[in-house]
Design an enzyme around this catalytic site. Structure first.
Site, PDB file in Angstrom:
ATOM      1  N   ASP A   1       0.820  -1.206   0.000  1.00 19.60           N
ATOM      2  CA  ASP A   1       0.000   0.000   0.000  1.00 19.60           C
ATOM      3  C   ASP A   1       0.859   1.262   0.000  1.00 19.60           C
ATOM      4  O   ASP A   1       1.815   1.382   0.775  1.00 19.60           O
ATOM      5  CB  ASP A   1      -0.908  -0.003   1.233  1.00 19.60           C
ATOM      6  CG  ASP A   1      -1.807   1.214   1.302  1.00 19.60           C
ATOM      7  OD1 ASP A   1      -2.579   1.422   0.348  1.00 19.60           O
ATOM      8  OD2 ASP A   1      -1.719   1.958   2.295  1.00 19.60           O
TER       9      ASP A   1
ATOM     10  N   GLU B   1       1.816   0.031  -4.850  1.00 17.16           N
ATOM     11  CA  GLU B   1       1.018   1.209  -5.186  1.00 17.16           C
ATOM     12  C   GLU B   1       1.909   2.425  -4.966  1.00 17.16           C
ATOM     13  O   GLU B   1       2.428   2.635  -3.878  1.00 17.16           O
ATOM     14  CB  GLU B   1      -0.215   1.324  -4.298  1.00 17.16           C
ATOM     15  CG  GLU B   1      -1.018   2.585  -4.597  1.00 17.16           C
ATOM     16  CD  GLU B   1      -1.962   2.998  -3.477  1.00 17.16           C
ATOM     17  OE1 GLU B   1      -2.792   3.895  -3.720  1.00 17.16           O
ATOM     18  OE2 GLU B   1      -1.873   2.441  -2.365  1.00 17.16           O
TER      19      GLU B   1
END
Length: 559
Positions: free
Chosen positions: A253, A284
């Site tokens: 993340d 990400e």
């Protein structure tokens, strides 16, 4: 593994890193209280022979407060309850069948994917997903978070599987069943921050940075005093998910929020651990920085792939006409063309939204270094009304968008329900117990995202569940697109020719060409081919070179 406990025959060895504490006692429920031994690094240990699997325990600190184990394997009573000893996996297979070039990812939020909202619910849909043609499911974070309703990014126990989803045994079964179907499992993990409720690590040691902050919570100390132990805590967590649950890969993340000035960045070390076990790691990142996926010899972190928001933004802004927020940088057909050719739209040019030059060119990196999508949990859930794109565009535009990314050279990721035209919203939701935190979340979501629905209300969570009202035409369209992607060997090869007019695109690969007509247009076609798939019946079964009048839609031709 250093942290939590290790079962060694009839003995259990407990370990806690707590340099802020002078003394720590281990409290085993219904068994007793035991003084732990401290070493010079602040590790407290004790070996017991009277505890067993399913026993629950807490640690008692200097101030007499009782806390769960920060490396707990299971929190059956939630983030404030005792930790539980679980049976360790007896078998580990270091083989994985997941190859980057074969990836077609399906993003799942366990709690809203099925009516029951559990791992068992996901298992019951595996045959459906296999039939669709995807090759891996990506599970949004399952590290224990407060309550029963959350996206997962408020997790505070990195090693513990969410109790309301089915706990450790439920997740282990899901991975096993997915593997039996030939599906990989990618786990979304959060190493940029921990959630705001149930985090007791602040009392134990310098787990968190004093120099850096994130908008979501405290961030880990990867580069300051005593950071070696924190890095070990994270790296062993990666290894734990692989060895204990046999996951095939990870999605990291928001790595742009992970700040590390060490000679070897923590992201590179994570990649090393993942690759040691022949797994895949995806990041990400909103930096548009190829360093994330560049190999080590090019000073990169050697991560396998990274998300490309520019691809999403260019399609979304063009099809919806939205220009608010970051969409102010997008909206022209040229943006879609550039993202197809160069990956990042902003690869060293000025961004009006950011008010600075943004990004770097990706060079010769292949398409499988990048993940694209037209929807994901962020792009839907961070809208005030949680609308999916099907509620924002007409049916032909929806199909065009699907074809644009599923037939791209990049790794495609489907957001759950998208493949059959799910219309239910996907809101942000939470289940905190702290009143001040609850109020802060309500006010923050309304101010920053325009969300009128109460994140804490269970009705918001229930409204976000998939309806499973399947539009058979859209489902069939997605299924054939995925089949064509595989048969035409589209993955990874960025050597495509893109030609565009005012309202249309023609994309030519090695074995195919595709037409994307955004409004009725006169188009000079320079290829001949046989129709494989179209979004409507207006395209000819066989096409020759020449000028054509096309209605809005999409068509794929075999050269």
């Amino acid at each position: 593994m250093t942290f939590a406990y290790k079962i060694d025959g009839n003995e259990v060895i407990f370990t806690l890193w707590a340099p802020y504490q002078k003394s720590v006692k281990l409290k085993v429920l219904e068994k007793g209280l035991y003084e732990m031994e401290r070493d010079e690094k602040g590790y407290f240990t004790i070996t017991l022979n009277n505890v067993k699997v399913r026993d629950r325990y807490k640690y008692v600190l200097d101030d007499a407060s009782e806390i769960p184990d920060p490396a707990s394997r299971y929190q059956p009573e939630g983030v404030h309850g005792p930790s539980q000893i679980i049976q360790e996996s007896k078998e580990f297979n270091n083989e994985t069948f997941l190859k980057k070039e074969d990836l077609i990812i399906y993003e799942i939020h366990v709690g809203t994917f099925t009516p029951e909202g559990t791992f068992e619910g996901v298992i019951r849909k595996l045959d459906y997903l296999k039939d669709l043609g995807i090759t891996a499911i990506e599970i949004m974070p399952i590290a224990q978070f407060p309550g029963k309703r959350d996206w997962g990014y408020d997790g505070v126990y990195l090693y513990a599987v969410q109790n309301s989803y089915g706990g450790p045994e439920g997740f282990r079964k899901l991975v096993d069943e997915a593997h039996k179907k030939g599906l990989g499992v990618i786990l979304d993990v959060v190493y940029n921050h921990v959630g705001p409720e149930g985090n007791y690590m602040v009392k134990l040691g310098p787990y968190f940075s004093q120099k850096y902050k994130t908008p979501w919570g405290l961030t880990f100390n990867f580069d300051d005093a005593e950071s070696d132990e924190v890095r070990k805590f994270i790296l062993e967590n990666v290894e734990y998910w692989i060895k204990e649950y046999n996951v095939d890969g990870f999605r990291l993340d928001a790595v742009h929020a992970i700040i590390d000035t060490s000679p070897k960045h923590i992201l590179e070390e994570i990649a090393d651990v993942v690759h040691k076990y022949n797994r895949i790691v995806i990041a990400e990142s909103d930096l548009n920085d190829p360093r994330v996926v560049n190999p080590k010899e090019k000073c990169g972190y050697n991560i396998d792939a990274q998300w490309v928001d520019d691809f999403h933004h260019s399609i979304h802004a063009y099809l919806t006409g939205e220009r608010q927020g970051y969409y102010t940088d997008f909206g022209n057909l040229d943006d879609i063309v550039k993202s197809y050719k160069d990956v990042f739209v902003y690869d060293g040019k000025y961004s009006n939204f950011r008010r600075k030059t943004h990004g770097e060119p990706v060079g010769e990196l292949d398409g499988c270094n990048f993940v694209v999508y037209i929807q994901n949990h962020d792009q839907v859930g961070n809208r005030g009304k949680g609308e999916r794109i099907i509620k924002l565009v007409d049916r032909e535009s929806y199909k065009i968008a699907a074809a644009l990314y599923l037939l791209s050279p990049y790794i495609p990721m489907i957001f759950m329900g998208e493949e059959y035209g799910e219309e239910n919203p996907f809101y942000f939701f939470s289940d905190f117990s702290d009143s001040k935190l609850i109020q802060g979340v309500r006010e923050g979501r309304k101010k920053e995202n325009g969300q009128d629905t109460d994140p804490q209300d269970e009705s918001t969570f229930n409204a976000s569940k998939l309806s499973w009202k399947i539009d058979e035409e859209i489902f069939s369209f997605y299924k054939i697109l995925i089949k064509m992607r595989k048969e035409l060997s589209i993955a990874c090869d960025r050597r495509v020719n893109v030609v565009n007019g005012e309202n249309w695109l023609i994309i030519k690969g090695r074995e195919y060409f595709s037409l994307y007509v955004f409004s009725k247009s006169s188009i000079e076609v320079k290829y001949s081919g046989t129709l494989l798939l179209s979004s409507n019946n207006s395209f000819p079964q066989h096409i020759e070179e020449g000028k054509y009048e096309f209605d809005k839609g999409f068509a794929l031709y075999k050269l």
